[in-house]
Design a protein around this motif. Structure first.
Motif, PDB file in Angstrom:
ATOM      1  N   MET A 284      33.741 -34.674  63.292  1.00 35.11           N
ATOM      2  CA  MET A 284      32.581 -35.408  63.786  1.00 35.11           C
ATOM      3  C   MET A 284      33.022 -36.831  64.106  1.00 35.11           C
ATOM      4  N   PRO A 285      32.743 -37.339  65.313  1.00 35.59           N
ATOM      5  CA  PRO A 285      32.137 -36.625  66.438  1.00 35.59           C
ATOM      6  C   PRO A 285      33.099 -35.583  67.008  1.00 35.59           C
ATOM      7  N   ALA A 286      32.518 -34.557  67.621  1.00 34.45           N
ATOM      8  CA  ALA A 286      33.331 -33.507  68.225  1.00 34.45           C
ATOM      9  C   ALA A 286      34.019 -34.026  69.477  1.00 34.45           C
ATOM     10  N   ASN A 287      35.183 -33.470  69.768  1.00 35.03           N
ATOM     11  CA  ASN A 287      35.947 -33.802  70.978  1.00 35.03           C
ATOM     12  C   ASN A 287      36.134 -35.311  71.167  1.00 35.03           C
ATOM     13  N   PRO A 288      36.730 -35.989  70.197  1.00 34.45           N
ATOM     14  CA  PRO A 288      36.939 -37.435  70.338  1.00 34.45           C
ATOM     15  C   PRO A 288      37.920 -37.738  71.468  1.00 34.45           C
ATOM     16  N   PRO A 289      37.769 -38.883  72.129  1.00 36.67           N
ATOM     17  CA  PRO A 289      38.698 -39.247  73.208  1.00 36.67           C
ATOM     18  C   PRO A 289      40.073 -39.606  72.650  1.00 36.67           C
ATOM     19  N   ALA A 290      41.098 -39.216  73.372  1.00 37.12           N
ATOM     20  CA  ALA A 290      42.462 -39.502  72.930  1.00 37.12           C
ATOM     21  C   ALA A 290      42.846 -40.936  73.258  1.00 37.12           C
ATOM     22  N   LEU A 291      43.782 -41.464  72.521  1.00 37.30           N
ATOM     23  CA  LEU A 291      44.372 -42.743  72.865  1.00 37.30           C
ATOM     24  C   LEU A 291      45.209 -42.525  74.130  1.00 37.30           C
ATOM     25  N   PRO A 292      44.939 -43.242  75.221  1.00 36.00           N
ATOM     26  CA  PRO A 292      45.674 -43.021  76.474  1.00 36.00           C
ATOM     27  C   PRO A 292      47.191 -43.092  76.307  1.00 36.00           C
ATOM     28  N   ALA A 293      47.663 -44.013  75.474  1.00 34.50           N
ATOM     29  CA  ALA A 293      49.110 -44.150  75.270  1.00 34.50           C
ATOM     30  C   ALA A 293      49.704 -42.894  74.638  1.00 34.50           C
ATOM     31  N   ALA A 294      48.925 -42.211  73.791  1.00 31.55           N
ATOM     32  CA  ALA A 294      49.405 -40.983  73.154  1.00 31.55           C
ATOM     33  C   ALA A 294      49.543 -39.863  74.187  1.00 31.55           C
ATOM     34  N   VAL A 295      48.551 -39.747  75.066  1.00 31.57           N
ATOM     35  CA  VAL A 295      48.608 -38.730  76.130  1.00 31.57           C
ATOM     36  C   VAL A 295      49.783 -39.006  77.062  1.00 31.57           C
ATOM     37  N   LYS A 296      49.986 -40.264  77.413  1.00 33.63           N
ATOM     38  CA  LYS A 296      51.091 -40.643  78.300  1.00 33.63           C
ATOM     39  C   LYS A 296      52.436 -40.314  77.657  1.00 33.63           C
ATOM     40  N   ALA A 297      52.554 -40.555  76.359  1.00 34.74           N
ATOM     41  CA  ALA A 297      53.809 -40.259  75.659  1.00 34.74           C
ATOM     42  C   ALA A 297      54.126 -38.767  75.715  1.00 34.74           C
ATOM     43  N   ILE A 298      53.096 -37.926  75.554  1.00 31.73           N
ATOM     44  CA  ILE A 298      53.295 -36.474  75.629  1.00 31.73           C
ATOM     45  C   ILE A 298      53.712 -36.069  77.029  1.00 31.73           C
ATOM     46  N   GLN A 299      53.077 -36.645  78.041  1.00 33.62           N
ATOM     47  CA  GLN A 299      53.396 -36.316  79.430  1.00 33.62           C
ATOM     48  C   GLN A 299      54.810 -36.717  79.808  1.00 33.62           C
ATOM     49  N   GLU A 300      55.332 -37.765  79.191  1.00 30.47           N
ATOM     50  CA  GLU A 300      56.681 -38.252  79.515  1.00 30.47           C
ATOM     51  C   GLU A 300      57.739 -37.721  78.553  1.00 30.47           C
ATOM     52  N   ALA A 301      57.331 -36.923  77.583  1.00 33.42           N
ATOM     53  CA  ALA A 301      58.260 -36.444  76.553  1.00 33.42           C
ATOM     54  C   ALA A 301      59.262 -35.451  77.125  1.00 33.42           C
ATOM     55  N   GLU A 302      60.438 -35.430  76.503  1.00 31.68           N
ATOM     56  CA  GLU A 302      61.465 -34.436  76.819  1.00 31.68           C
ATOM     57  C   GLU A 302      61.539 -33.364  75.731  1.00 31.68           C
ATOM     58  N   TYR A 303      60.847 -33.620  74.628  1.00 26.75           N
ATOM     59  CA  TYR A 303      60.892 -32.702  73.483  1.00 26.75           C
ATOM     60  C   TYR A 303      59.660 -32.976  72.632  1.00 26.75           C
ATOM     61  N   ILE A 304      58.933 -31.922  72.247  1.00 25.34           N
ATOM     62  CA  ILE A 304      57.721 -32.067  71.436  1.00 25.34           C
ATOM     63  C   ILE A 304      57.879 -31.253  70.158  1.00 25.34           C
ATOM     64  N   ILE A 305      57.630 -31.920  69.034  1.00 27.06           N
ATOM     65  CA  ILE A 305      57.728 -31.280  67.719  1.00 27.06           C
ATOM     66  C   ILE A 305      56.370 -31.386  67.025  1.00 27.06           C
ATOM     67  N   ILE A 306      55.871 -30.265  66.548  1.00 29.99           N
ATOM     68  CA  ILE A 306      54.603 -30.231  65.814  1.00 29.99           C
ATOM     69  C   ILE A 306      54.907 -29.969  64.339  1.00 29.99           C
ATOM     70  N   GLY A 307      54.450 -30.867  63.470  1.00 29.53           N
ATOM     71  CA  GLY A 307      54.701 -30.721  62.044  1.00 29.53           C
ATOM     72  C   GLY A 307      56.015 -31.370  61.647  1.00 29.53           C
ATOM     73  N   PRO A 308      56.427 -31.169  60.366  1.00 26.43           N
ATOM     74  CA  PRO A 308      55.727 -30.400  59.331  1.00 26.43           C
ATOM     75  C   PRO A 308      54.580 -31.190  58.715  1.00 26.43           C
ATOM     76  N   GLY A 309      53.734 -30.489  57.980  1.00 20.98           N
ATOM     77  CA  GLY A 309      52.608 -31.150  57.333  1.00 20.98           C
ATOM     78  C   GLY A 309      51.535 -30.143  56.969  1.00 20.98           C
ATOM     79  N   SER A 310      50.539 -30.589  56.244  1.00 25.26           N
ATOM     80  CA  SER A 310      49.418 -29.722  55.866  1.00 25.26           C
ATOM     81  C   SER A 310      48.744 -29.192  57.127  1.00 25.26           C
ATOM     82  N   LEU A 311      48.561 -27.891  57.196  1.00 28.64           N
ATOM     83  CA  LEU A 311      48.072 -27.260  58.413  1.00 28.64           C
ATOM     84  C   LEU A 311      46.708 -27.800  58.838  1.00 28.64           C
ATOM     85  N   TYR A 312      45.741 -27.785  57.914  1.00 26.49           N
ATOM     86  CA  TYR A 312      44.368 -28.125  58.281  1.00 26.49           C
ATOM     87  C   TYR A 312      44.048 -29.617  58.206  1.00 26.49           C
TER      88      TYR A 312
END
Length: 447
Positions: A284-312
């Motif tokens: 809550m709130p549902a579907n929060p807006p992303a930080l633009p810099a975070a989205v840009k970093a993903i778009q320009e990434a050469e490698y994406i790693i998810i985790g490790p960490g608590s799943l939920y």
């Protein structure tokens, strides 16, 4: 004899350091040549400007000297000798200059300036890596990755509402700084000292008891700069951070979980304590807006790693931001999920590797990664017994189910174990090494 050996080793180290300045990529050799040329031109210009025509005398003296030299020594001997002497003087002068700069800057004697420059050049050319997660797992991974690249961006959840972060969030209305604090400390050059400083918790003082210095530091920076994003950027400069740390969103999000027995649990810190199996999770709130810099970093990434960490409570909260998960899904780069070693009571009891993948796919509403990294060797019996008392067990690797989910399995020993306390965690160095090795050799582009 011993002093002679030490002196010999010192001379060898000195010569090795000298030749390091000739290493490609430092952009030193061209400037040495330019400096020597500039000095020669300055001398010639001064001579011409003086109108005393010493330049002609100088050339005459040089001509006479060279003619005399060649009569004493053949040109094939005298030429190289003079050339070597000149080059030696140039490099010796530049080396002494660098030593003086090193002394003024207070560079650690155990690591010379040239080594620092070589390391910095190498890291600056490193892979553009984006890591998504939160909690101690993310900071553990960052601690290893920073040895391979300075182009790291950590995208961190801001759903934490427990401990010092939760108190600051409730009392001052700021976004929780805890996970960001850990990531900043992990990426700092002086990591050990900064970690000790940032993790320091006040044990006295009205209102200060229980707060960590790092949380208070980031909270004050947020007040000064206007928001958490600017606070993290300013802190990164002050603390000489290698890479970037970005919150997934600047919205004040709060997690909720629907349990299989129908209960609705609100608050990130309450979810693992609720007991039972999680049926669904949201914010809550549902579907929060992303930080633009975070989205840009993903778009320009050469490698994406998810985790490790608590799943939920560490990984999925980032994926509840639509722009984040969509950017990851669209990325045509290697994407890998680092699965936890042990199940987590209150979150993933009884979960297999495939169960972790299914939940990420369900929340992400699409395929977000191509491979999953799974630890190979089980913990010792002592650790297994201690974890079993908490209803925690190694995450089961179900190969056939993972194959149905169209994921590659990367198996490696990436665990370090405290045999005294019977606790396990990912090893920063081993985990980073395996992830970079997979990136370099095993990934193939999408068809």
């Amino acid at each position: 004899m011993k002093n002679s050996s030490l002196s010999s080793k010192k001379n060898i180290r000195s010569r090795n350091r000298f030749f390091k300045w000739l290493s490609p990529g430092l952009f030193i050799k061209r400037w040495l040549l330019l400096s020597a040329s500039g000095f020669f031109m300055a001398v010639m210009g001064t001579a011409i400007w003086s109108k005393l025509t010493p330049i002609y005398r100088l050339l005459s003296w040089i001509s006479e000297f060279l003619e005399f030299l060649t009569t004493v020594l053949p040109s094939y001997i005298s030429g190289p000798v003079v050339l070597i002497a000149g080059v030696f003087l140039i490099f010796w002068g530049q080396s002494r200059t660098v030593d003086s700069i090193t002394d003024v800057l207070g560079v650690d004697k155990d690591k010379q300036l040239v080594d620092m420059l070589l390391d910095r050049r190498r890291l600056n050319r490193g892979t553009k890596i984006v890591v998504v997660g939160g909690g101690t797992g993310l900071s553990t991974l960052l601690r290893g990755l920073k040895e391979y690249s300075s182009n790291i961006t950590a995208i961190v959840t801001v759903a934490d509402d427990g401990g010092s972060s939760g108190r600051l969030r409730e009392e001052l209305g700021v976004l929780p700084p805890g996970d960001i604090r850990n990531c900043l400390a992990a990426l700092a050059d002086e990591e050990e000292l900064l970690t000790e400083l940032f993790q320091y918790r006040f044990e006295a003082g009205t209102g200060l008891i229980g707060h960590s210095f790092g949380n208070l530091f980031l909270t004050v920076m947020s007040e000064i700069t206007g928001d958490l994003e600017q606070a993290v950027m300013a802190s990164s400069k002050v603390l000489a951070i290698s890479g970037k740390v970005l919150p997934a969103t600047l919205s004040d999000v709060s997690l909720w979980a629907e349990m299989e027995d129908g209960r609705l649990i609100e608050g990130e810190s309450n979810i693992p304590q609720a007991g039972g199996k999680i049926k669904n999770i949201g914010c809550m709130p549902a579907n929060p807006p992303a930080l633009p810099a975070a989205v840009k970093a993903i778009q320009e990434a050469e490698y994406i790693i998810i985790g490790p960490g608590s799943l939920y409570t560490s990984i999925i909260p980032n994926l509840l931001v639509p722009e984040i998960r969509n950017a990851i899904a669209k990325a045509d780069v290697p994407r890998i999920y680092v699965c936890n070693i042990m199940t987590q009571p209150g979150e993933t009891e009884g979960y297999s590797v495939a169960d972790h993948i299914r939940e990420i796919d369900r929340i992400g509403k699409q395929k977000l990664f191509d491979a999953v990294l799974v630890h190979r060797k089980p913990p010792t019996t002592l650790s297994l017994e201690k974890y079993a008392l908490e209803n925690s067990h190694p995450v089961h690797l179900d190969r056939q189910e993972i194959a149905k989910l169209n994921r590659r399995i990367v198996m490696a020993n990436v665990m370090e174990e405290d045999e005294v306390r019977g606790r396990v965690r990912h090893s920063s160095s081993q985990l980073a090494r395996v992830l970079l090795r997979w990136y370099s050799g095993k990934w193939q582009p999408k068809i």
